[in-house]
Design a protein around this motif. Structure first.
Motif, PDB file in Angstrom:
ATOM      1  N   LYS A   6      38.387  38.923  27.445  1.00 26.00           N
ATOM      2  CA  LYS A   6      38.347  40.343  27.820  1.00 26.00           C
ATOM      3  C   LYS A   6      38.534  41.175  26.555  1.00 26.00           C
ATOM      4  O   LYS A   6      39.391  40.851  25.725  1.00 26.00           O
ATOM      5  N   PHE A   7      37.714  42.197  26.409  1.00 26.23           N
ATOM      6  CA  PHE A   7      37.853  43.078  25.253  1.00 26.23           C
ATOM      7  C   PHE A   7      38.232  44.471  25.719  1.00 26.23           C
ATOM      8  O   PHE A   7      37.594  45.042  26.608  1.00 26.23           O
ATOM      9  N   GLY A   8      39.267  45.031  25.106  1.00 28.65           N
ATOM     10  CA  GLY A   8      39.761  46.353  25.481  1.00 28.65           C
ATOM     11  C   GLY A   8      38.889  47.470  24.920  1.00 28.65           C
ATOM     12  O   GLY A   8      37.943  47.225  24.167  1.00 28.65           O
ATOM     13  N   VAL A  34      32.628  37.128  29.827  1.00 25.97           N
ATOM     14  CA  VAL A  34      33.248  38.245  29.118  1.00 25.97           C
ATOM     15  C   VAL A  34      33.509  39.427  30.044  1.00 25.97           C
ATOM     16  O   VAL A  34      32.643  39.806  30.840  1.00 25.97           O
ATOM     17  N   VAL A  35      34.689  40.029  29.903  1.00 30.18           N
ATOM     18  CA  VAL A  35      35.005  41.273  30.621  1.00 30.18           C
ATOM     19  C   VAL A  35      35.165  42.402  29.603  1.00 30.18           C
ATOM     20  O   VAL A  35      36.027  42.312  28.732  1.00 30.18           O
ATOM     21  N   VAL A 165      28.530  38.774  31.746  1.00 30.68           N
ATOM     22  CA  VAL A 165      29.372  39.915  31.417  1.00 30.68           C
ATOM     23  C   VAL A 165      29.755  40.567  32.742  1.00 30.68           C
ATOM     24  O   VAL A 165      28.887  40.958  33.527  1.00 30.68           O
ATOM     25  N   LEU A 166      31.050  40.617  32.996  1.00 29.77           N
ATOM     26  CA  LEU A 166      31.573  41.168  34.251  1.00 29.77           C
ATOM     27  C   LEU A 166      32.409  42.404  33.895  1.00 29.77           C
ATOM     28  O   LEU A 166      33.487  42.265  33.305  1.00 29.77           O
ATOM     29  N   PRO A 167      31.938  43.612  34.220  1.00 24.40           N
ATOM     30  CA  PRO A 167      32.690  44.811  33.826  1.00 24.40           C
ATOM     31  C   PRO A 167      34.103  44.830  34.407  1.00 24.40           C
ATOM     32  O   PRO A 167      34.314  44.408  35.543  1.00 24.40           O
ATOM     33  N   GLY A 168      35.051  45.331  33.623  1.00 20.83           N
ATOM     34  CA  GLY A 168      36.435  45.391  34.070  1.00 20.83           C
ATOM     35  C   GLY A 168      36.706  46.563  34.995  1.00 20.83           C
ATOM     36  O   GLY A 168      35.819  47.377  35.255  1.00 20.83           O
ATOM     37  N   PHE A 169      37.919  46.597  35.554  1.00 23.13           N
ATOM     38  CA  PHE A 169      38.498  47.797  36.160  1.00 23.13           C
ATOM     39  C   PHE A 169      38.106  48.109  37.601  1.00 23.13           C
ATOM     40  O   PHE A 169      38.819  48.793  38.292  1.00 23.13           O
ATOM     41  N   TYR A 170      36.948  47.611  38.089  1.00 26.64           N
ATOM     42  CA  TYR A 170      36.554  48.041  39.435  1.00 26.64           C
ATOM     43  C   TYR A 170      35.989  46.916  40.283  1.00 26.64           C
ATOM     44  O   TYR A 170      35.673  45.837  39.803  1.00 26.64           O
ATOM     45  N   GLY A 171      35.875  47.230  41.561  1.00 26.96           N
ATOM     46  CA  GLY A 171      35.230  46.347  42.519  1.00 26.96           C
ATOM     47  C   GLY A 171      34.752  47.237  43.661  1.00 26.96           C
ATOM     48  O   GLY A 171      34.544  48.437  43.449  1.00 26.96           O
ATOM     49  N   SER A 172      34.635  46.660  44.858  1.00 32.68           N
ATOM     50  CA  SER A 172      34.152  47.514  45.951  1.00 32.68           C
ATOM     51  C   SER A 172      34.903  47.236  47.244  1.00 32.68           C
ATOM     52  O   SER A 172      35.520  46.193  47.422  1.00 32.68           O
ATOM     53  N   GLY A 184      44.087  50.856  32.912  1.00 30.03           N
ATOM     54  CA  GLY A 184      44.306  49.637  32.139  1.00 30.03           C
ATOM     55  C   GLY A 184      43.923  48.385  32.920  1.00 30.03           C
ATOM     56  O   GLY A 184      44.170  47.263  32.488  1.00 30.03           O
ATOM     57  N   GLY A 185      43.285  48.592  34.074  1.00 29.34           N
ATOM     58  CA  GLY A 185      43.042  47.490  35.009  1.00 29.34           C
ATOM     59  C   GLY A 185      42.000  46.462  34.611  1.00 29.34           C
ATOM     60  O   GLY A 185      41.855  45.442  35.283  1.00 29.34           O
ATOM     61  N   SER A 186      41.306  46.683  33.499  1.00 31.80           N
ATOM     62  CA  SER A 186      40.360  45.643  33.062  1.00 31.80           C
ATOM     63  C   SER A 186      41.099  44.348  32.723  1.00 31.80           C
ATOM     64  O   SER A 186      40.527  43.254  32.813  1.00 31.80           O
ATOM     65  N   ASP A 187      42.364  44.476  32.346  1.00 31.68           N
ATOM     66  CA  ASP A 187      43.192  43.272  32.111  1.00 31.68           C
ATOM     67  C   ASP A 187      43.263  42.415  33.367  1.00 31.68           C
ATOM     68  O   ASP A 187      43.321  41.184  33.286  1.00 31.68           O
ATOM     69  N   ILE A 188      43.300  43.086  34.515  1.00 31.49           N
ATOM     70  CA  ILE A 188      43.388  42.341  35.786  1.00 31.49           C
ATOM     71  C   ILE A 188      42.059  41.633  36.031  1.00 31.49           C
ATOM     72  O   ILE A 188      42.030  40.461  36.415  1.00 31.49           O
TER      73      ILE A 188
END
Ligand code: ASP
Length: 436
Positions: A6-8, A34-35, A165-172, A184-188
């Motif tokens: 994961k990259f911030g 990669v996120v 590549v899976l974008p961080g921070f969201y879902g549905s 900061g939720g891309s860490d999750i």
């Protein structure tokens, strides 16, 4: 080996950072999933793309013109694309975002687009597949994260993909609308990905070479921690040390996957390894020190309190009824102290005092403001002798009086309360005693 990486935001803030990220990924064939976060700050005073997106949403909500803010965002991506020399256009994506922003009910859709677009660009640049997180990261209709459903959907999708590549921070959510984690939720997301892959390690790339033993803004040149356990990290994060999102540990913890905090700007540095448990003997007795200011102590005195059954429960019930969570509760024979957040308590102080009188008829209630709590944390404390003594000596030598003390039975941490004005000096003194 499989590594989830994961990259911030600061690691993907502009084209030159993208190049470093691609270099890191391509240098190790195990890094195939990669996120990315959204582009962060390029320099001090710069604005994160996520913050610009929240701004856009705010403007759209009150029917203000948001085109200027949106084009500012677009220009950041266009610049990255141009400087990376890739053939792609986000014109259609931005047209769609513009249209949707006019009808969106809440800010999550807008906020999520930073990661979504960065994911598209990174996938194109790396030649990796793009997996939209809306397809696989699931929330229920109330917005609670669904870990098992997500794990299943993600594993199914990944089984068809060589890289992603899976974008961080969201879902549905079940109706298809976008839902984000907290900031900061891309860490999750990175942690969820690591779990689904049964990864050997979750590498979390940021802009510091790991987790520091103390806040470097307080202790100049604070050492970075080589190995820390999940539990130690939790204690330190709770007390304000921030590198990883508080909830990011839970998915990897289920599988015992270590997290490696690494620095995109110093890829040779080994960073910090966060593990379930370890036989590795720490170099220092303490792993780290962290703390928070702004607590208040409510001390309740009553003669013979110790023989009154139910006293503690009745006191805590008052705090509960007022929606106040308590941090610690040191007690003496005829006194009991409840430590709470000052900000939360101050607006309710009179009603709490009155209700405490009704509940337990104390002889007196004393309030003390502006307390700091400092957690001195280390798995190495368990078998050590004289550690508390060393902490107290360090504080005494600096003329700092201890207002409160708490050591859990797990012997993983000692919490000391000092006056806010001594906060920084107390941390410096303890650090010096153990690390220098
Ligand atoms: N971009 C989001 C934020 O700024 C999520 C993240 O970076 O993890 O909070």
């Amino acid at each position: 080996m499989i590594k989830a990486v994961k990259f911030g935001g600061s690691s993907l803030a502009d084209a030159s950072q993208f190049k470093k990220v691609a270099g890191i990924i391509k240098s190790d064939p195990d890094r195939k999933y990669v996120v990315p976060s959204a582009p962060g700050k390029r320099f001090q005073g710069d604005t994160k793309v996520t913050d610009l997106l929240y701004k856009c949403y705010g403007e759209a909500k009150v029917n203000n013109d948001f085109t200027e803010t949106l084009s500012l965002i677009k220009s950041r991506y266009d610049e990255i694309i141009k400087e990376l020399g890739i053939e792609m256009s986000l014109d259609e994506e931005f047209a769609r975002i513009k249209e949707k922003l006019q009808t969106e009910e809440n800010s999550d859709y807008a906020a999520s687009r930073g990661e979504y677009l960065n994911g598209l660009v990174l996938a194109e640049y790396l030649g990796f597949e793009f997996l939209d997180s809306a397809r696989v990261i699931k929330f229920d209709k109330n917005g609670a994260f669904l870990d098992e459903e997500t794990n299943e959907a993600l594993q199914k999708a990944l089984s068809q993909m060589e890289n992603a590549v899976l974008p961080g921070f969201y879902g549905s959510m079940p109706d298809g609308s976008i839902k984000t984690f907290s900031r900061g939720g891309s860490d999750i997301t990175g942690s969820i990905l690591a779990r689904a892959l049964h990864a050997d390690v979750y590498e979390n790339w940021t802009d510091v070479s790991g987790f520091m033993a103390a806040d470097p803004r307080i202790v100049e040149g604070a050492k970075s921690i080589d190995i820390i356990t999940y539990k130690e990290l939790r204690e330190l994060s709770y007390m304000g040390a921030s590198v990883l999102h508080e909830s990011a540990i839970f998915p990897v913890r289920k599988e015992g996957i270590p997290v490696n905090i690494r620095n995109t700007n110093d890829p040779e540095a080994e960073g910090t390894l966060i593990v379930e448990s370890t036989l590795h003997v720490p170099e220092h007795t303490l792993t780290g020190i962290a703390g928070k200011k702004g607590f208040a102590a409510v001390s309740i005195d009553k003669d013979m309190m110790n023989s009154e059954i139910g006293f503690g429960r009745k006191v805590l019930e008052v705090f509960e009824k007022n929606g106040l969570s308590f941090e610690h509760m040191p007690s003496g024979i005829d006194t009991m102290t409840v430590i709470v957040s000052m900000e939360d308590f101050i607006s309710k102080e009179h009603q709490v005092i009155a209700q405490l009188h009704q509940a337990v008829a104390p002889d007196s209630i004393d309030l003390e403001a502006n307390l700091s709590l400092i957690a001195v944390v280390g798995r190495g404390m368990k078998n050590g002798v004289g550690i508390a003594c060393k902490v107290f000596q360090a504080l005494a030598d600096s003329g700092i009086s201890i207002k409160m003390l708490d050591q859990g039975s797990s012997e993983l941490s000692i919490i000391v309360g000092v006056e806010d004005k001594h906060f920084e000096d107390a941390i410096k003194a303890i650090y010096k005693a153990f690390f220098n």
